[in-house]
Design a protein around this motif. Structure first.
Motif, PDB file in Angstrom:
ATOM      1  N   TYR A  85     -11.271  11.224  -4.974  1.00 48.83           N
ATOM      2  CA  TYR A  85     -10.033  11.154  -4.187  1.00 48.83           C
ATOM      3  C   TYR A  85      -9.825  12.449  -3.405  1.00 48.83           C
ATOM      4  O   TYR A  85      -9.415  12.435  -2.239  1.00 48.83           O
ATOM      5  CB  TYR A  85      -8.826  10.920  -5.100  1.00 48.83           C
TER       6      TYR A  85
ATOM      7  N   LEU B 167     -11.951  12.516  -0.363  1.00 47.36           N
ATOM      8  CA  LEU B 167     -11.428  11.561   0.628  1.00 47.36           C
ATOM      9  C   LEU B 167     -10.276  12.162   1.420  1.00 47.36           C
ATOM     10  O   LEU B 167     -10.181  11.981   2.638  1.00 47.36           O
ATOM     11  CB  LEU B 167     -10.945  10.288  -0.076  1.00 47.36           C
ATOM     12  N   HIS B 168      -9.397  12.882   0.728  1.00 47.97           N
ATOM     13  CA  HIS B 168      -8.241  13.462   1.392  1.00 47.97           C
ATOM     14  C   HIS B 168      -8.649  14.521   2.422  1.00 47.97           C
ATOM     15  O   HIS B 168      -7.879  14.813   3.344  1.00 47.97           O
ATOM     16  CB  HIS B 168      -7.280  14.073   0.369  1.00 47.97           C
TER      17      HIS B 168
ATOM     18  N   ILE C 285      -9.983  11.843   5.533  1.00 49.75           N
ATOM     19  CA  ILE C 285      -9.170  10.744   6.051  1.00 49.75           C
ATOM     20  C   ILE C 285      -7.705  11.126   5.928  1.00 49.75           C
ATOM     21  O   ILE C 285      -7.318  11.803   4.971  1.00 49.75           O
ATOM     22  CB  ILE C 285      -9.459   9.438   5.275  1.00 49.75           C
TER      23      ILE C 285
ATOM     24  N   PRO D 233      -4.368  11.295   4.643  1.00 47.86           N
ATOM     25  CA  PRO D 233      -3.910  10.877   3.312  1.00 47.86           C
ATOM     26  C   PRO D 233      -2.937   9.703   3.336  1.00 47.86           C
ATOM     27  O   PRO D 233      -2.927   8.880   2.422  1.00 47.86           O
ATOM     28  CB  PRO D 233      -3.249  12.143   2.752  1.00 47.86           C
TER      29      PRO D 233
ATOM     30  N   ILE E  49      -4.819   6.340   3.277  1.00 50.44           N
ATOM     31  CA  ILE E  49      -5.697   6.019   2.149  1.00 50.44           C
ATOM     32  C   ILE E  49      -5.133   4.878   1.291  1.00 50.44           C
ATOM     33  O   ILE E  49      -5.862   3.931   0.961  1.00 50.44           O
ATOM     34  CB  ILE E  49      -5.999   7.267   1.310  1.00 50.44           C
TER      35      ILE E  49
ATOM     36  N   MET F 174      -7.109   1.375   0.702  1.00 52.15           N
ATOM     37  CA  MET F 174      -7.486   0.955  -0.643  1.00 52.15           C
ATOM     38  C   MET F 174      -6.876  -0.403  -0.977  1.00 52.15           C
ATOM     39  O   MET F 174      -7.523  -1.244  -1.613  1.00 52.15           O
ATOM     40  CB  MET F 174      -7.064   2.012  -1.662  1.00 52.15           C
TER      41      MET F 174
ATOM     42  N   ILE G 147     -11.557   0.805   1.188  1.00 54.98           N
ATOM     43  CA  ILE G 147     -12.051   1.894   0.341  1.00 54.98           C
ATOM     44  C   ILE G 147     -11.776   1.509  -1.103  1.00 54.98           C
ATOM     45  O   ILE G 147     -10.656   1.141  -1.451  1.00 54.98           O
ATOM     46  CB  ILE G 147     -11.381   3.238   0.672  1.00 54.98           C
TER      47      ILE G 147
END
Length: 340
Positions: free
Chosen positions: A197, A200-201, A204, A206, A209, A213, A218
């Motif tokens: 995570y 990812l932040h 992308i 935040p 996200i 998801m 994702i």
């Protein structure tokens, strides 16, 4: 003979055509120039836009090539830092690739920062991800194995080459203690997925996200959730693969569907499996070696991009493990277990 070599000096000159490039190459208050001066036994003098180098033929030649590479990096828009200069010097001393080709390769740009490889091995790893369907990134902590793979996954998603990203890890570290942790199953496994995570932040927005998801674009899940699935049109990353059993590794690799790519990352020196259990990452290297469209990329302590001490720590533990392995009195009961 040594005195003769010391008196053999050559004079070389580099002219920097662009005034702004000159500022970038020397650094704020000449901080980059000082890094270069400390790295070479050559006299380096700057006057206007001319740099004069006096030293042995070998040293002078490397310094000249260094400034030529730094000029190209500055022109490409790459930010020159002391770390970038030191890595450039290391590449040139080892005749191990061109810094301008390695350090200017943009993977993705997000939130005001650009993610690039920082070593020749990292660039080769990224290139192999483009060329092969399955790539194994094997190396110590801090070498960017997972981070670069995730950057490639995000880029593939942005360019619509895949429809989704699947990130998975074995929750082996929890072991039997998982049931004693408070909360729901997802809350229990969250600490083991948290590093994914966090990466990812960095790549992308935040705020987007949760939406991605919820839509299944994702997915971040423990390895056990992969069983029985066929993963099409996906970029799939298995992290901490050294903590898979051979059976789990086979199960995961056979999830591969059409138009998908798999990257498996891990460090075979940091196995947390119960005693006597083989690491699937160790075994798979012998099983799949030589199969077309599968590549094994190996990174070393020289590719560590964390604090300089991390690379030295990795090397120190390697020497310690080698010494224990060669000592017949060592039974391994007091050996420290590697942790990230």
């Amino acid at each position: 003979m040594s005195e003769t070599r010391e008196t053999q000096k050559t004079h070389a000159k580099v002219v920097i055509p662009d005034e702004h490039a000159m500022i970038s190459i020397l650094g704020s208050r000449d901080e980059l120039l000082r890094v270069i001066e400390k790295s070479f036994r050559a006299d380096i003098h700057v006057r206007g836009n001319e740099i004069t180098i006096t030293g042995s033929p070998d040293e002078s030649g490397v310094v000249v090539r260094l400034f030529e590479e730094l000029v190209e990096l500055a022109r490409s828009g790459a930010q020159l830092t002391p770390d970038a200069v030191e890595r450039s010097i290391s590449m040139l001393r080892q005749s191990n690739g061109r810094p301008a080709e390695v350090l200017s390769l943009d993977i993705i740009s997000s939130r005001g920062r650009t993610i690039r490889p920082k070593t020749v091995n990292q660039k080769n790893y990224v290139d192999m991800i483009d060329k092969h369907t399955i790539v194994f990134g094997i190396g110590p902590a801090g070498t960017g194995k997972t981070y670069l793979a995730m950057a490639k996954a995000v880029k593939a998603l942005q360019e619509k080459r895949v429809n989704r990203i699947i990130l998975t890890r074995p929750a082996v570290e929890a072991g039997e203690r998982l049931g004693f942790l408070p909360g729901t199953l997802y809350e229990k496994i969250d600490p083991y997925l948290r590093p994914l995570y966090d990466a990812l932040h960095d790549m992308i927005d935040p705020d987007s996200i949760p939406r991605l998801m919820a839509a299944g674009t994702i997915e971040v899940a423990p390895l056990a959730y992969m069983r029985g699935r066929t993963l099409n049109d996906a970029f799939i990353i298995l992290d901490e693969a050294q903590n898979t059993s051979p059976e789990q590794m086979k199960m995961f690799l056979t999830r591969l569907g059409f138009n998908s790519k798999i990257v498996v990352t891990g460090d075979v020196t940091q196995v947390d499996l119960p005693g006597g259990t083989q690491s699937g990452l160790k075994v798979v290297q012998d099983i799949l070696d030589g199969i077309n469209d599968i590549h094994f990329s190996r990174l070393t302590s020289a590719d560590v991009v964390r604090h300089k001490l991390v690379g030295q720590i990795v090397d120190a533990y390697g020497r310690y493990d080698a010494a224990l392995a060669s000592d017949p009195r060592a039974n391994g009961t007091n050996r420290p277990r590697g942790r990230r």
